[in-house]
Design an enzyme around this catalytic site. Structure first.
Site, mmCIF file in Angstrom:
data_model
loop_
_atom_site.group_PDB
_atom_site.id
_atom_site.type_symbol
_atom_site.label_atom_id
_atom_site.label_comp_id
_atom_site.label_asym_id
_atom_site.label_seq_id
_atom_site.Cartn_x
_atom_site.Cartn_y
_atom_site.Cartn_z
ATOM 1 N N GLU A 27 0.832 -1.222 0.000
ATOM 2 C CA GLU A 27 0.000 0.000 0.000
ATOM 3 C C GLU A 27 0.862 1.266 0.000
ATOM 4 O O GLU A 27 2.046 1.233 0.367
ATOM 5 C CB GLU A 27 -0.950 0.007 1.204
ATOM 6 C CG GLU A 27 -0.237 -0.041 2.545
ATOM 7 C CD GLU A 27 -1.060 0.526 3.709
ATOM 8 O OE1 GLU A 27 -1.633 1.626 3.573
ATOM 9 O OE2 GLU A 27 -1.097 -0.128 4.761
ATOM 10 N N LYS A 162 -2.733 -1.837 15.693
ATOM 11 C CA LYS A 162 -2.284 -1.056 16.843
ATOM 12 C C LYS A 162 -3.380 -1.007 17.888
ATOM 13 O O LYS A 162 -4.557 -0.951 17.542
ATOM 14 C CB LYS A 162 -2.005 0.384 16.405
ATOM 15 C CG LYS A 162 -0.747 0.534 15.600
ATOM 16 C CD LYS A 162 -0.324 1.998 15.615
ATOM 17 C CE LYS A 162 1.011 2.152 14.922
ATOM 18 N NZ LYS A 162 0.917 2.044 13.474
#
Ligand code: PSU
Ligand code: MN
Length: 309
Positions: A27, A162
């Site tokens: 990405e 995260k």
């Protein structure tokens, strides 16, 4: 308008796909919005090199001058590295607008999956995926990445997510939408900077060839949708859970105070955590992306072998 005029696949990538060789998608939001210059560019180049070392071809995905691009050269990677937060962050909903204006855009996990699938790429390596944000029970902030995993047939290799996110709710959401979560050599869902969130994955698989086998069965029977491969950060690069949690909480309360919302929230938190940890989170981030690139390439190589037969 013809798709072949819109979608530009780099010759090297096109050739590899035509020959059934291993290709790994990457990405561009992680470059523009996930890390600062020049580490972002350096990392993008190292990630591509790591994929090649494993015998696969890297294909970084982005939108450039109103074209869907699969496979960028060094100058194009540098463009996103230098533009940083100025580059548009493009998720599923944003794609047609950036195309219509002939602009550049950095693709998130969701939009990278869409474009990878269009090009015929089945494996995608990144750092962390977006997910259900903490407090989503009132804000409804759930990344479009999860919905993309529900519908688009690409395997995404990440170091979990995260803990700026609610990882428990993220896993529930994936379960509801039928997205399998594979732990690579682990029983636990990793929390990006740390090897375990304490939450369990659905399946532990210890070898890339066995992950490829699952993908082959899933897609071979026409069961569409993504697979999340969770690859923990190598032990020697992982951060202390207590330290990182306190920084995440500080970043979250700062975001709350400044009323940061919507697509700006994730990049804001990533940058804040990095400054609060004085760069040690960035070093960990780079290592885990390299580690995911390697596993992504190994899975792609095994998948290519299976498709030969
Ligand atoms: N999490 C990270 N690093 C990142 C991102 C998420 O640890 O770079 C980026 C990815 O591009 C991901 C996007 O797809 O943020 C998710 O943004 P949002 O939460 O706005 O959907
Ligand atoms: Mn969001």
């Amino acid at each position: 308008m013809k798709l072949r005029d819109l979608l530009i696949v780099a010759p090297e990538v096109q050739e590899a796909l035509a020959k059934g060789q291993a290709v790994v998608a990457l990405e561009s939001t992680i470059i523009a919005h996930g890390m600062p210059f020049p580490k972002n560019l350096e990392t993008a180049l190292r990630v591509e090199a790591r994929i090649r070392e494993e015998g696969a071809i890297p294909a970084t995905i982005a939108i450039i001058n109103g074209h869907l691009r699969v496979g960028l050269n060094a100058e194009e990677l540098e463009l996103f590295g230098r533009e940083g937060q100025k580059a548009a962050k493009v998720s599923r909903r944003d794609i047609p607008f950036v195309l219509a204006k002939q602009q550049n855009g950095a693709t998130t996990v969701a939009s990278t999956m869409i474009i990878a699938a269009m090009a015929g790429i089945k494996v995608f390596a990144t750092g962390g995926i977006g997910g259900v944000h903490r407090g989503a029970t009132t804000t409804l902030d759930i990344s479009a990445d999860l919905q993309e995993l529900a519908q688009t047939s690409v395997a995404v290799v990440s170091a979990g997510a995260k803990s700026i996110l609610d990882l428990g709710l993220t896993l529930e959401y994936l379960e509801t939408h039928g997205v399998p979560v594979i732990g690579y050599q682990t029983d636990h869902f990793p929390a990006f900077y740390t090897r375990s969130s304490g939450l369990e994955v659905n399946y532990r698989v210890d070898a890339p060839k066995d992950i490829a086998k699952v993908l082959q069965y899933k897609w071979g029977m026409g069961l569409h949708g993504g697979v999340l491969v969770a690859n923990p950060i190598p032990e020697q690069f992982s951060l202390s859970p207590a330290v990182i949690e306190s920084k995440i909480e500080a970043a979250l309360s700062e975001a709350h105070a400044q009323e940061i919302m919507g697509k700006a929230l994730t990049p804001f938190l990533l940058a804040k955590i990095e400054s609060l940890t004085a760069g040690s989170s960035l070093a960990a981030n780079i290592e885990l992306v390299l580690n995911n690139a390697r596993l992504g390439a190994q899975i792609a190589v095994e998948l290519a072998k299976k498709e030969e037969n």
